[in-house]
Design a protein around this motif. Structure first.
Motif, PDB file in Angstrom:
ATOM      1  N   ALA A 151      55.399  47.129  35.104  1.00 18.72           N
ATOM      2  CA  ALA A 151      55.643  47.115  33.663  1.00 18.72           C
ATOM      3  C   ALA A 151      56.719  46.093  33.310  1.00 18.72           C
ATOM      4  O   ALA A 151      56.632  45.411  32.282  1.00 18.72           O
ATOM      5  CB  ALA A 151      56.054  48.505  33.185  1.00 18.72           C
ATOM      6  N   LYS A 152      57.723  45.978  34.160  1.00 17.60           N
ATOM      7  CA  LYS A 152      58.785  44.983  33.933  1.00 17.60           C
ATOM      8  C   LYS A 152      58.194  43.574  33.881  1.00 17.60           C
ATOM      9  O   LYS A 152      58.520  42.777  32.985  1.00 17.60           O
ATOM     10  CB  LYS A 152      59.826  45.081  35.045  1.00 17.60           C
ATOM     11  N   ILE A 153      57.321  43.250  34.835  1.00 18.77           N
ATOM     12  CA  ILE A 153      56.689  41.932  34.856  1.00 18.77           C
ATOM     13  C   ILE A 153      55.828  41.737  33.615  1.00 18.77           C
ATOM     14  O   ILE A 153      55.811  40.658  33.006  1.00 18.77           O
ATOM     15  CB  ILE A 153      55.856  41.759  36.133  1.00 18.77           C
ATOM     16  N   TYR A 154      55.114  42.785  33.222  1.00 18.22           N
ATOM     17  CA  TYR A 154      54.274  42.722  32.019  1.00 18.22           C
ATOM     18  C   TYR A 154      55.113  42.356  30.796  1.00 18.22           C
ATOM     19  O   TYR A 154      54.737  41.470  30.012  1.00 18.22           O
ATOM     20  CB  TYR A 154      53.595  44.082  31.832  1.00 18.22           C
ATOM     21  N   GLY A 158      57.230  38.163  26.901  1.00 17.74           N
ATOM     22  CA  GLY A 158      58.473  37.825  26.219  1.00 17.74           C
ATOM     23  C   GLY A 158      59.111  38.998  25.506  1.00 17.74           C
ATOM     24  O   GLY A 158      59.852  38.819  24.538  1.00 17.74           O
ATOM     25  N   MET A 159      58.857  40.219  26.003  1.00 18.78           N
ATOM     26  CA  MET A 159      59.374  41.424  25.351  1.00 18.78           C
ATOM     27  C   MET A 159      60.472  42.110  26.153  1.00 18.78           C
ATOM     28  O   MET A 159      60.951  43.178  25.751  1.00 18.78           O
ATOM     29  CB  MET A 159      58.240  42.447  25.137  1.00 18.78           C
ATOM     30  N   PHE A 160      60.882  41.527  27.256  1.00 18.15           N
ATOM     31  CA  PHE A 160      61.806  42.236  28.139  1.00 18.15           C
ATOM     32  C   PHE A 160      63.156  42.492  27.462  1.00 18.15           C
ATOM     33  O   PHE A 160      63.876  43.430  27.833  1.00 18.15           O
ATOM     34  CB  PHE A 160      62.001  41.448  29.439  1.00 18.15           C
ATOM     35  N   HIS A 161      63.509  41.669  26.470  1.00 16.92           N
ATOM     36  CA  HIS A 161      64.776  41.870  25.761  1.00 16.92           C
ATOM     37  C   HIS A 161      64.666  42.979  24.714  1.00 16.92           C
ATOM     38  O   HIS A 161      65.693  43.385  24.145  1.00 16.92           O
ATOM     39  CB  HIS A 161      65.215  40.559  25.104  1.00 16.92           C
ATOM     40  N   ARG A 162      63.446  43.453  24.450  1.00 20.35           N
ATOM     41  CA  ARG A 162      63.261  44.567  23.513  1.00 20.35           C
ATOM     42  C   ARG A 162      63.461  45.870  24.268  1.00 20.35           C
ATOM     43  O   ARG A 162      62.517  46.598  24.599  1.00 20.35           O
ATOM     44  CB  ARG A 162      61.867  44.505  22.890  1.00 20.35           C
ATOM     45  N   THR A 163      64.732  46.169  24.565  1.00 22.73           N
ATOM     46  CA  THR A 163      65.060  47.216  25.537  1.00 22.73           C
ATOM     47  C   THR A 163      64.577  48.601  25.123  1.00 22.73           C
ATOM     48  O   THR A 163      64.225  49.412  25.977  1.00 22.73           O
ATOM     49  CB  THR A 163      66.576  47.250  25.776  1.00 22.73           C
ATOM     50  N   TYR A 164      64.563  48.901  23.827  1.00 23.99           N
ATOM     51  CA  TYR A 164      64.105  50.222  23.394  1.00 23.99           C
ATOM     52  C   TYR A 164      62.666  50.453  23.856  1.00 23.99           C
ATOM     53  O   TYR A 164      62.344  51.503  24.441  1.00 23.99           O
ATOM     54  CB  TYR A 164      64.180  50.355  21.869  1.00 23.99           C
ATOM     55  N   PHE A 165      61.821  49.487  23.595  1.00 26.59           N
ATOM     56  CA  PHE A 165      60.413  49.623  23.975  1.00 26.59           C
ATOM     57  C   PHE A 165      60.237  49.633  25.492  1.00 26.59           C
ATOM     58  O   PHE A 165      59.434  50.394  26.032  1.00 26.59           O
ATOM     59  CB  PHE A 165      59.591  48.494  23.345  1.00 26.59           C
ATOM     60  N   VAL A 166      60.984  48.793  26.182  1.00 30.69           N
ATOM     61  CA  VAL A 166      60.884  48.722  27.641  1.00 30.69           C
ATOM     62  C   VAL A 166      61.278  50.053  28.270  1.00 30.69           C
ATOM     63  O   VAL A 166      60.562  50.590  29.132  1.00 30.69           O
ATOM     64  CB  VAL A 166      61.780  47.583  28.187  1.00 30.69           C
TER      65      VAL A 166
END
Length: 306
Positions: free
Chosen positions: A79-82, A87-95
């Motif tokens: 999921a982290k790689i996804y 380009g969503m890895f900085h959207r920590t709430y969703f991650v």
């Protein structure tokens, strides 16, 4: 089950058989690696499995719940790689909502609670919908919510069916069986593509996949499924034939679907996978359809046989 499988003669025999097969197939591809690019790529993948497969057997040989913990961590890393690809890895709430949902799937698998397992997507969706309210923001939130749920469904809910398969009789053997078959099918398709390149199937998504190479790889995978059917709790034809077809077709679909995600995001690889081609997600994506298909088909076959 809480037994230490590394002391089980059947498990040790299975480990020796699979590792020997990887070594021998690797030797063949290594000797042919100068023939064309596809043998080079197949060799790169097999080379990585020469390192990763022994580690996988050691982890799966540990007492429960360590194999399930390992699968859960693999799903989180996938999921982290996804999120990095999109380009969503900085959207920590969703991650972190996605990560929490995957850990919830691990707990549901541990307790073999299918109801709790199948409720997790709705919980993840509900939690994701609260993020815009917490942040008091609406910009691109529909996109973030949708992509979070998509990633959770593929790399969480779908992939973590392997955790439910662990609860089957000899479930650990069935997971190893599926991993070997999916990898074998993909590498076979890659190796024979140049010689059997008739009929492109998805030229814009995967130009290396053709009708002829796909048919050949499926047939060879079915032979391997039959040869390794002792890993299944029932060695009758319906079990290994269904398993071989699921591993072949489901693995192909998973690979193609994640290729769509990568190509649309214009990102091919995020970090190396040991010594092999592609990244870690390339090794996972074949199982995101195989795992749920296998789980429910085996349940259905078991009920029909009862």
């Amino acid at each position: 089950m809480s037994n230490f499988r590394l002391t089980d003669p059947i498990y040790l025999q299975t480990m020796a058989t699979v590792l020997s097969f990887i070594f021998l197939s690797g030797l063949v591809v290594f000797l042919l690696r100068q023939r064309n690019f596809y043998f080079v790529s197949a060799w790169a993948s097999i080379k990585s499995w020469l390192i990763f497969a022994p580690v996988l057997f050691l982890i799966f040989g540990l007492p429960d719940p360590w194999p399930l913990i390992f699968l859960t961590l693999v799903a989180v890393y996938g999921a982290k790689i996804y999120f990095q690809i999109l380009g969503m890895f900085h959207r920590t709430y969703f991650v972190f909502i996605c990560y929490a949902g995957i850990f919830g799937l691990g707990l549901a698998s541990y307790h073999d609670s299918l109801n709790a397992y199948n409720n997790m997507p709705m919980i993840v969706l509900g939690a994701s919908c609260l993020v815009p309210l917490i942040l008091n923001s609406y910009k691109r939130m529909i996109q973030y919510i949708s992509l979070t749920l998509l990633g959770f469904i593929f790399l969480g809910w779908s992939f973590m069916h392997l955790g439910l398969i662990l609860n089957f009789p000899s479930g650990i053997y069935q997971i190893l069986y599926l991993i070997v078959l999916t990898e074998f099918c993909d590498n076979t398709n890659l190796a024979v593509h140049r010689y059997f390149g008739w009929g492109k199937m998805f030229s814009e998504i995967d130009p290396k996949r053709t009708v002829s190479s796909t048919v050949i790889s499926i047939v060879l995978t079915l032979f391997l499924a039959g040869a390794m059917r002792q890993l299944l709790p029932d060695s009758s034809d319906k079990y290994w034939l269904a398993s071989g077809l699921i591993a072949s077709l489901g693995g192909m679909i998973g690979d193609l679907v994640m290729d769509v995600v990568r190509r649309d995001a214009h990102v091919k690889i995020i970090g190396p996978f040991i010594l092999g081609r592609g990244d870690f997600l390339h090794r996972m994506d074949r199982l995101i359809f195989v795992a749920p298909f296998y789980y429910y088909v085996m349940l259905a076959i078991g009920k029909l046989s009862a």
